[in-house]
Design an enzyme around this catalytic site. Sequence first.
Site, PDB file in Angstrom:
ATOM      1  N   ILE A  36       0.977  -1.267   0.081  1.00 35.04           N
ATOM      2  CA  ILE A  36      -0.126   0.102  -0.140  1.00 35.04           C
ATOM      3  C   ILE A  36       0.905   1.232  -0.009  1.00 35.04           C
ATOM      4  CG2 ILE A  36      -2.148  -0.663   0.785  1.00 35.04           C
ATOM      5  CD1 ILE A  36      -1.064   0.053   3.667  1.00 35.04           C
ATOM      6  N   TYR A 143      -3.427 -11.392  17.056  1.00 40.90           N
ATOM      7  CA  TYR A 143      -2.647 -11.578  15.954  1.00 40.90           C
ATOM      8  C   TYR A 143      -2.369 -13.252  16.064  1.00 40.90           C
ATOM      9  CZ  TYR A 143       1.942 -11.965  13.711  1.00 40.90           C
ATOM     10  OH  TYR A 143       3.181 -12.429  12.659  1.00 40.90           O
ATOM     11  N   LYS A 147      -3.496 -15.889  12.882  1.00 39.59           N
ATOM     12  CA  LYS A 147      -2.444 -16.683  12.304  1.00 39.59           C
ATOM     13  C   LYS A 147      -3.051 -18.350  12.468  1.00 39.59           C
ATOM     14  CE  LYS A 147       0.485 -14.035  10.801  1.00 39.59           C
ATOM     15  NZ  LYS A 147       0.816 -14.091   9.103  1.00 39.59           N
TER      16      LYS A 147
HETATM   17  N1  SER Z   1       7.668 -10.988  15.240  1.00 40.88           N
HETATM   18  C1  SER Z   1       6.204 -11.028  15.346  1.00 40.88           C
HETATM   19  C2  SER Z   1       5.473 -10.200  16.353  1.00 40.88           C
HETATM   20  O1  SER Z   1       6.316  -9.953  17.392  1.00 40.88           O
HETATM   21  C3  SER Z   1       5.534 -12.607  15.748  1.00 40.88           C
HETATM   22  O2  SER Z   1       5.378 -13.318  14.615  1.00 40.88           O
HETATM   23  O3  SER Z   1       4.524  -9.839  16.357  1.00 40.88           O
END
Ligand code: SER
Length: 313
Positions: A36, A143, A147
């Site tokens: 982007i 997160y 995932k």
């Molecule tokens: N490096 C990433 C994070 O700290 C983990 O996949 O969010």
Amino acid sequence: MKPIILVLGASGQIGTELTQKLRLIYGNSNIIASDIREGNEEMMASGPFEIIDATDKATILNIIKKYNVTQVYLLAAMLSATAEQYPQKAWNLNMNSLLAVLDLAKEKHIQQIYWPSSIAVFGPTTPKENTPQKTVMEPSTVYGISKVSGEFWCSYYHEKYGVDVRSLRYPGIISLKTKPGGGTTDYAVDIYFKALEEQKFECFLSENTRLPMMYMDDAVNATIQLMQAKPEDIKIRNSYNLAAMDFTPKEVAKAIKKYIPNFKISYKSDFRQEIADSWPSSIDDSKARNDWGWQHQFDLESMTKDIFKNLKK
Ligand code: SER
């Protein structure tokens, strides 16, 4: 036949270096970088670049047709610390981009997909040391939820529709060219810059917080090696555990002191401590090693040496 690769999220930490390595291997014009926002000078000058929102399936399809793209590397994502602040946005970006690309493969517009997962799929109930490939996955972050869900979608599309999607659970990635943004493992990048610039660093994780880590060269090589492996050697279609080293802030500070004797580290934990505490401290990646021959090159010592060699330039 050489693949024609579209990299989504090419201007990010991993994309910046992976794109250039792919251009070196397959030829500049065969690697279409996209993000982007524009990438660095080297990326913009060395080959095609398109502005693309990774959740916009129609635009991705247009670009696939424009360049006859055969593979997509989907690297666009919101990382762990930022995702805690913007859960809805993180879910939207991390999930809709993946579903768009999986659908494009199901519809036979592309032949192969790379999508990174993360150690963040694991949570507080996961065995912490030498975390196995198959184990409890109850992530406690937005997160991590995205995932883990993504991993299920990958194996679902592979089983149901024969989509050739491949994935690695990256540990924290350390690199110099483009800084990561919004991750919990980012301290391990900043500490090197601050060591050189200010000879001191305040760490947002406590001194004995051990996390799995990897130098960018190894991450790039693992990714390309996985994508070049024969399909029959890819026995895991959710995502492979991947490892190189693990260390604590105290240990990396000690490694840095060999080069910058005056270096001082202090500790002030913030909300990222809880995220880090929920993740494994080391990873068992024997499946990747056995199935497609993964071998890492860099440990803490050799990485630190290489970093200071490059940073001083
Ligand atoms: N490096 C990433 C994070 O700290 C983990 O996949 O969010």
